[in-house]
Design a protein around this motif. Structure first.
Motif, PDB file in Angstrom:
ATOM      1  N   VAL A 172       2.829  12.050  16.526  1.00 30.49           N
ATOM      2  CA  VAL A 172       1.703  11.134  16.103  1.00 30.49           C
ATOM      3  C   VAL A 172       1.590  10.071  16.904  1.00 30.49           C
ATOM      4  N   ARG A 173       2.562   9.569  17.365  1.00 32.57           N
ATOM      5  CA  ARG A 173       2.462   8.244  18.107  1.00 32.57           C
ATOM      6  C   ARG A 173       1.592   8.356  19.317  1.00 32.57           C
ATOM      7  N   HIS A 174       1.708   9.680  20.022  1.00 33.83           N
ATOM      8  CA  HIS A 174       0.942   9.953  21.136  1.00 33.83           C
ATOM      9  C   HIS A 174      -0.538  10.226  20.702  1.00 33.83           C
ATOM     10  N   ALA A 175      -0.586  10.984  19.508  1.00 29.00           N
ATOM     11  CA  ALA A 175      -2.111  11.063  19.246  1.00 29.00           C
ATOM     12  C   ALA A 175      -2.752  10.070  18.589  1.00 29.00           C
ATOM     13  N   LEU A 176      -2.083   9.173  18.157  1.00 33.96           N
ATOM     14  CA  LEU A 176      -2.687   7.625  17.477  1.00 33.96           C
ATOM     15  C   LEU A 176      -3.182   6.801  18.740  1.00 33.96           C
ATOM     16  N   GLU A 177      -2.210   6.948  19.682  1.00 32.63           N
ATOM     17  CA  GLU A 177      -2.527   5.955  20.888  1.00 32.63           C
ATOM     18  C   GLU A 177      -3.720   6.656  21.903  1.00 32.63           C
ATOM     19  N   ALA A 178      -3.728   7.888  21.659  1.00 27.69           N
ATOM     20  CA  ALA A 178      -4.907   8.835  22.411  1.00 27.69           C
ATOM     21  C   ALA A 178      -6.316   8.369  21.736  1.00 27.69           C
ATOM     22  N   THR A 179      -6.358   8.409  20.388  1.00 30.28           N
ATOM     23  CA  THR A 179      -7.316   8.162  19.483  1.00 30.28           C
ATOM     24  C   THR A 179      -7.726   6.762  19.933  1.00 30.28           C
ATOM     25  N   HIS A 180      -6.786   5.641  19.892  1.00 35.23           N
ATOM     26  CA  HIS A 180      -7.175   4.260  20.054  1.00 35.23           C
ATOM     27  C   HIS A 180      -7.816   4.197  21.567  1.00 35.23           C
ATOM     28  N   HIS A 221       2.791   1.543  13.352  1.00 30.11           N
ATOM     29  CA  HIS A 221       2.396   1.721  14.718  1.00 30.11           C
ATOM     30  C   HIS A 221       0.889   1.410  14.972  1.00 30.11           C
ATOM     31  N   LYS A 222       0.265   1.682  14.001  1.00 34.55           N
ATOM     32  CA  LYS A 222      -1.256   1.160  14.117  1.00 34.55           C
ATOM     33  C   LYS A 222      -1.336  -0.254  14.363  1.00 34.55           C
ATOM     34  N   ARG A 223      -0.629  -1.079  13.595  1.00 35.02           N
ATOM     35  CA  ARG A 223      -0.727  -2.492  13.795  1.00 35.02           C
ATOM     36  C   ARG A 223      -0.202  -2.986  15.196  1.00 35.02           C
ATOM     37  N   ASP A 224       0.734  -2.220  15.827  1.00 35.86           N
ATOM     38  CA  ASP A 224       1.415  -2.698  16.918  1.00 35.86           C
ATOM     39  C   ASP A 224       0.700  -2.369  17.920  1.00 35.86           C
ATOM     40  N   ILE A 225      -0.263  -1.513  18.018  1.00 36.50           N
ATOM     41  CA  ILE A 225      -0.857  -1.200  19.185  1.00 36.50           C
ATOM     42  C   ILE A 225      -2.523  -1.712  19.098  1.00 36.50           C
TER      43      ILE A 225
END
Length: 443
Positions: A172-180, A221-225
């Motif tokens: 999920v970390r990678h998928a969320l960062e990819a989405t961002h 993590h959403k807030r962190d990135i």
């Protein structure tokens, strides 16, 4: 120059109108038509899903793939992933939709180790970024597939093995960062196997705490990135598990409230999931709008004779009109939209069938929007609702809701004859007739 996978469709699908006779043309969906003060395209915010449309061969539990999908050959390679992406963006641009959606594994080969997958995902995100810049197609939302791989047989966040939880968190970390990175407007979490098959080996409260911790980590993590889009949860009652913890909108609402996550998450509602939960889609959308939880929708339908998630293209204006009405009543979409989480029937084997399915579904949504706008602008339902509950703004109703009345005070007033209930009609049949009149009359 990339291969043309949809050469039977020469260019962007045109608007042909109701009188047209072209099969590959919109009958109702006119992107620039102004409806309730806004372009039709901006109301509906249509997206095509990557998984059913480009990552699925037509295979099911009873048979192999049937669909003509040349880009799925040698699917474990990055070259195949690039061909699939070429096919996808050719389709998006010819269909003329503004958005797409994807799971991480839809666009990137998994490789032998997680580090391989992470590199592949990074490579394919760069490829997607190029195609998005070339075509103008945007990302409505991304997500991680935490249900297909055998490691997730007993769930991801709710798995009895914390090592599986950890792997899901890394994914999920990678998928969320990819989405961002791709400018995604939302991020979705669907707990496909977050539930149980048998209570004989399940600790319900423990798994619920695991899920709450997982969602909290995602929000952190959403807030962190610095990702600013909403996090969306997609409810479903069962299948593939016997019972899923995100059963329906109300269940998710209670869960989020219980774990102090209401400020972090909204809902992505699917038509077929609503009906599997025993609700109408109208009900689920209305519940989410009323409680400030509405985010986005997956537009599809089930089959009344099948008790599973068939993900068919929507074709009922009646079913979608009232849901669209609730969306308009709530102010319309902000970051969300209408994602076509839909798949062809296994006998619709031609690539052009993918156009027919989406065109019909998009026209259905467009017609439902016109009906919803008619109901909303004329206050067909809102005026009747306001009238029915008007007495709650009076002395008695306000006293009850504001705490000035008690059981004892109300009993005294009723006993004294001060309060005498009188019946009033709900006029359900009249309102149903007015809804039908809007469906029949809009053009």
């Amino acid at each position: 120059m990339t291969e043309a996978f949809f050469s039977d469709v020469a260019g962007r699908v045109p608007f042909g109108g109701l009188g047209g006779d072209e099969d590959v043309a919109y009958r109702v969906y006119d992107p620039d038509r102004i409806v309730a003060g806004k372009r039709m395209e901006d109301h509906l915010r249509i997206a095509v899903c990557y998984w059913h449309s480009f990552a699925w061969s037509g295979a099911d539990v009873f048979g192999d793939g049937t669909l003509d999908r040349p880009w799925l050959q040698d699917s474990a390679s990055l070259d195949a992933a690039r061909r699939k992406m070429d096919a996808a963006f050719e389709f998006f641009t010819k269909l003329g939709v503004p958005f797409f959606t994807f799971h991480d594994v839809d666009i990137a080969p998994q490789g032998e180790r997680f580090s391989d997958f992470a590199r592949n995902l990074e490579t394919m995100v760069e490829e997607a970024e190029k195609r998005m810049a070339e075509t103008g197609v945007r990302l409505l939302w991304g997500t991680a597939n935490l249900f297909s791989h055998p490691r997730y047989a007993a769930g991801a966040a709710t798995n009895p093995d914390p090592a599986v939880f950890a792997h899901a968190a890394a994914q999920v970390r990678h998928a969320l960062e990819a989405t961002h990175h791709l400018g995604g407007q939302n991020y979705v979490l669907w707990g496909g196997r977050e539930g149980y098959e048998s209570l004989l080996n399940t600790r319900l409260a423990h798994e619920e705490r695991q899920l709450a911790r997982f969602l909290t980590m995602v929000a952190e993590h959403k807030r962190d990135i610095g990702f600013e889009g909403p996090l969306l949860i997609e409810p479903k009652p069962a299948e593939p598990t016997k019972h899923q913890y995100d059963h329906d909108a109300a269940t998710v609402h209670g869960f989020l409230a219980r774990y102090d996550l209401l400020d972090e998450f909204r809902l992505n509602l699917e038509v077929n999931h609503a009906t599997l939960a025993g609700h109408s889609f109208h009900h689920e959308v209305a519940y989410a709008v009323e409680h400030g939880l509405f985010g986005s929708i997956d537009a599809n339908r089930g089959d009344e004779q099948n008790g599973w998630d068939t993900d068919q293209f929507p074709n009922s204006v009646d079913e979608l009109s009232l849901a669209m009405y609730e969306i308009l009543r709530g102010g319309g979409f902000t970051t969300g939209g209408c994602n076509f989480d839909t798949k062809l029937r296994r006998q619709s084997i031609d690539r052009t069938d993918l156009f027919h399915g989406h065109i019909g579904g998009i026209d259905t949504l467009a017609r439902a929007l016109l009906v919803a706008a008619e109901l909303h602008e004329r206050e067909t339902l809102s005026a009747a609702r306001a009238s029915r509950y008007a007495d709650w703004d009076g002395e008695l109703g306000a006293g009850i809701l504001e705490g000035r009345e008690t059981l004892a005070s109300l009993e005294r007033r009723v006993s004294a004859g001060e309060i005498v209930p009188t019946g009033r009609s709900g006029r359900q049949e009249l309102l149903e007739n007015r809804v039908n009149a809007a469906i029949w009359s809009v053009s």
